[in-house]
Design an enzyme around this catalytic site. Structure first.
Site, PDB file in Angstrom:
ATOM      1  N   TYR A  51      19.698  62.315  63.196  1.00 19.17           N
ATOM      2  CA  TYR A  51      20.983  61.532  63.341  1.00 19.17           C
ATOM      3  C   TYR A  51      21.035  60.604  64.618  1.00 19.17           C
ATOM      4  CZ  TYR A  51      22.131  63.522  58.704  1.00 19.17           C
ATOM      5  OH  TYR A  51      22.133  63.824  57.326  1.00 19.17           O
ATOM      6  N   LYS A  75      11.308  73.794  58.309  1.00 16.31           N
ATOM      7  CA  LYS A  75      10.474  73.379  57.645  1.00 16.31           C
ATOM      8  C   LYS A  75       9.177  73.417  58.433  1.00 16.31           C
ATOM      9  CE  LYS A  75       8.621  71.590  53.748  1.00 16.31           C
ATOM     10  NZ  LYS A  75       8.395  72.293  52.635  1.00 16.31           N
ATOM     11  N   ASP A  97      13.412  74.001  51.749  1.00 15.45           N
ATOM     12  CA  ASP A  97      13.564  73.649  50.235  1.00 15.45           C
ATOM     13  C   ASP A  97      13.872  74.994  49.422  1.00 15.45           C
ATOM     14  OD1 ASP A  97      11.040  74.619  51.347  1.00 15.45           O
ATOM     15  OD2 ASP A  97       9.584  73.562  50.298  1.00 15.45           O
ATOM     16  N   ASP A 138      23.376  69.207  57.170  1.00 18.64           N
ATOM     17  CA  ASP A 138      24.223  68.347  56.443  1.00 18.64           C
ATOM     18  C   ASP A 138      24.217  68.415  54.829  1.00 18.64           C
ATOM     19  OD1 ASP A 138      26.034  66.125  55.801  1.00 18.64           O
ATOM     20  OD2 ASP A 138      24.496  64.589  56.214  1.00 18.64           O
ATOM     21  N   ASP A 151      26.864  70.683  52.070  1.00 16.45           N
ATOM     22  CA  ASP A 151      27.391  69.985  50.843  1.00 16.45           C
ATOM     23  C   ASP A 151      27.058  70.802  49.352  1.00 16.45           C
ATOM     24  OD1 ASP A 151      28.415  67.792  52.110  1.00 16.45           O
ATOM     25  OD2 ASP A 151      27.576  66.320  50.612  1.00 16.45           O
TER      26      ASP A 151
HETATM   27  C1  IPM Z   1      29.308  65.019  57.297  1.00 14.60           C
HETATM   28  C2  IPM Z   1      29.076  63.664  56.949  1.00 14.60           C
HETATM   29  C3  IPM Z   1      28.643  62.954  58.195  1.00 14.60           C
HETATM   30  C4  IPM Z   1      27.399  63.597  58.552  1.00 14.60           C
HETATM   31  C5  IPM Z   1      28.490  61.466  58.156  1.00 14.60           C
HETATM   32  C6  IPM Z   1      29.705  60.808  57.655  1.00 14.60           C
HETATM   33  C7  IPM Z   1      28.008  60.896  59.290  1.00 14.60           C
HETATM   34  O1  IPM Z   1      28.241  63.479  56.102  1.00 14.60           O
HETATM   35  O2  IPM Z   1      30.048  65.305  58.146  1.00 14.60           O
HETATM   36  O3  IPM Z   1      28.727  66.020  56.860  1.00 14.60           O
HETATM   37  O4  IPM Z   1      26.507  63.595  57.808  1.00 14.60           O
HETATM   38  O5  IPM Z   1      27.343  64.466  59.560  1.00 14.60           O
HETATM   39 MN    MN Z   2      27.671  65.369  55.165  1.00 12.53          MN
END
Ligand code: IPM
Ligand code: MN
Length: 358
Positions: free
Chosen positions: A142, A192, A224, A248, A252
């Site tokens: 990123y 990885k 993975d 990231d 989620d």
């Molecule tokens: C998060 C979001 C951000 C990230 C995006 C919106 C840049 O997905 O905070 O997880 O990837 O860090």
């Molecule tokens: Mn995110």
């Protein structure tokens, strides 16, 4: 205590959920005798609309001059077609970088009152689900060099590079080990290393740091496999430490298996006490302005702020217990609604939590 809090309401549901978190903070201030001074600043889509930039310089200045930053969410379809460095998300990446917030702490925990919402089978969750993802936040893909080029044959190529230096791995590893010491004393380092050079360095450095923490059980796990183990046997995890992109994605997944994306807070920390606190969910433009959003992740982010930036432990406990109480009393926003419970709006949820802080 007097604390200066920079407030970035952001886009979509951002303003609604931040307003509720501020109500809760005001209540804490009153009950415990503190003063929280808010300073509203722009970032994301609303900043693009007003200033042309996702992260105005003034915002960075005010944040750097504050004791912490409270953030709602940024982004929305309206700004989807802008180039990468002009999108609302660039504001978020930019503020993390400008404040040098290299450590992102994302807890994922099964809340007993919401166990119905957990998508995993009971035989999997019966051993518990209470983990923290420590995500490196200002390195890796990123923040690496990017390019998009077209060659003489018209072939278009885009490239993102994932780079890590040893000191970047070392400092995030330390955050994870220190955190594990306050929890169940277990760290999994996710990489990885069977493919990527950056992961091989990650592994080398984390192993070196692990030697300083002989009281913490340490192991490596491939990313993975981690994705699979999170749904197969999440109870094995206490603290997971990983690089930016993997973190990231995995965070989620981890939030989803708790069944409540709208419940998960996060803290982004650097070397000092200045931190940025935000829910891990997005700006949910589809329900923006309807007083329907779940403010709990933002309210719990405010609790993390009290804990990590202000060292106000009992105040943070008070917010977390208030949230538990309201959920146990059967109140739910739409996203976590289930049969027999009482559905409330975003602002009603905030009011209910405020009332439980005595
Ligand atoms: C998060 C979001 C951000 C990230 C995006 C919106 C840049 O997905 O905070 O997880 O990837 O860090
Ligand atoms: Mn995110």
């Amino acid at each position: 205590m007097i604390k200066k809090i920079a407030v970035i309401k952001g886009d979509g549901i951002g303003p609604e959920i931040v307003t509720e978190a501020q109500k809760v903070l005001d209540r804490v201030a009153k009950v415990y005798g503190h003063t929280f001074e808010y300073r509203d600043v722009l970032m994301g889509g609303c900043a693009i609309d007003e200033t042309g930039e996702p992260l105005p310089e003034e915002t960075v200045k005010v944040c750097l001059d504050s004791d912490s930053v409270l953030l709602g969410a940024v982004g929305g379809h309206k700004w989807d077609d802008l180039p990468g460095d002009k999108r609302p998300e660039a504001g978020l990446l930019g503020i993390r970088g400008a404040l040098k917030l290299f450590a992102n702490i994302r807890p994922a925990k099964l809340i007993p009152a919401l166990s119905d919402a957990c998508p995993l089978k009971e035989e999997i969750t019966k051993n518990g689900l209470d983990l923290v993802i420590v995500r490196e936040l200002i390195g890796g893909a990123y923040f690496g060099k990017r390019s998009t080029t077209v060659d003489e044959n018209g072939v278009k190529t885009a490239c993102d590079s994932m780079a890590y230096s040893d000191y970047e791995v070392e400092r995030i590893a330390r955050v994870a080990f220190e955190m594990a010491r306050k929890r169940r004393k277990k760290v999994h380092s996710v990489d990885k290393a069977n493919v990527l050079d950056s992961s091989r360095l990650w592994r080398e450095v984390t192993h070196k740091v692990a030697k300083e923490y002989p009281d913490v059980e340490f192991s490596d796990i491939l990313v993975d496999n981690t994705a699979m183990q999170l749904v197969h046997n999440p109870a094995q995890f206490d603290v997971l430490v990983t690089e930016n992109l993997f973190g990231d994605i995995l965070s989620d997944e981890a939030s989803m298996i708790t069944g409540s994306l709208g419940m998960i807070p996060s803290a982004s920390l650097g070397e000092g006490t200045l931190g940025l606190y935000e829910p891990i969910h997005g700006s949910a433009p589809d329900i923006a302005g309807q007083n329907k959003a779940n403010p709990i992740a933002t309210i719990l982010s405010a609790a993390m702020m009290l804990r990590y930036s202000f060292d106000m432990q009992k105040e943070a406990d008070a917010i977390e217990s208030a949230v538990d109480k309201v959920l146990n009393d059967g109140f739910r926003t739409g996203d976590i609604m289930s049969e027999g419970k009482t559905q409330v709006s975003c602002s009603e949820m905030g009011d209910l939590i405020v009332k439980e802080i005595k």
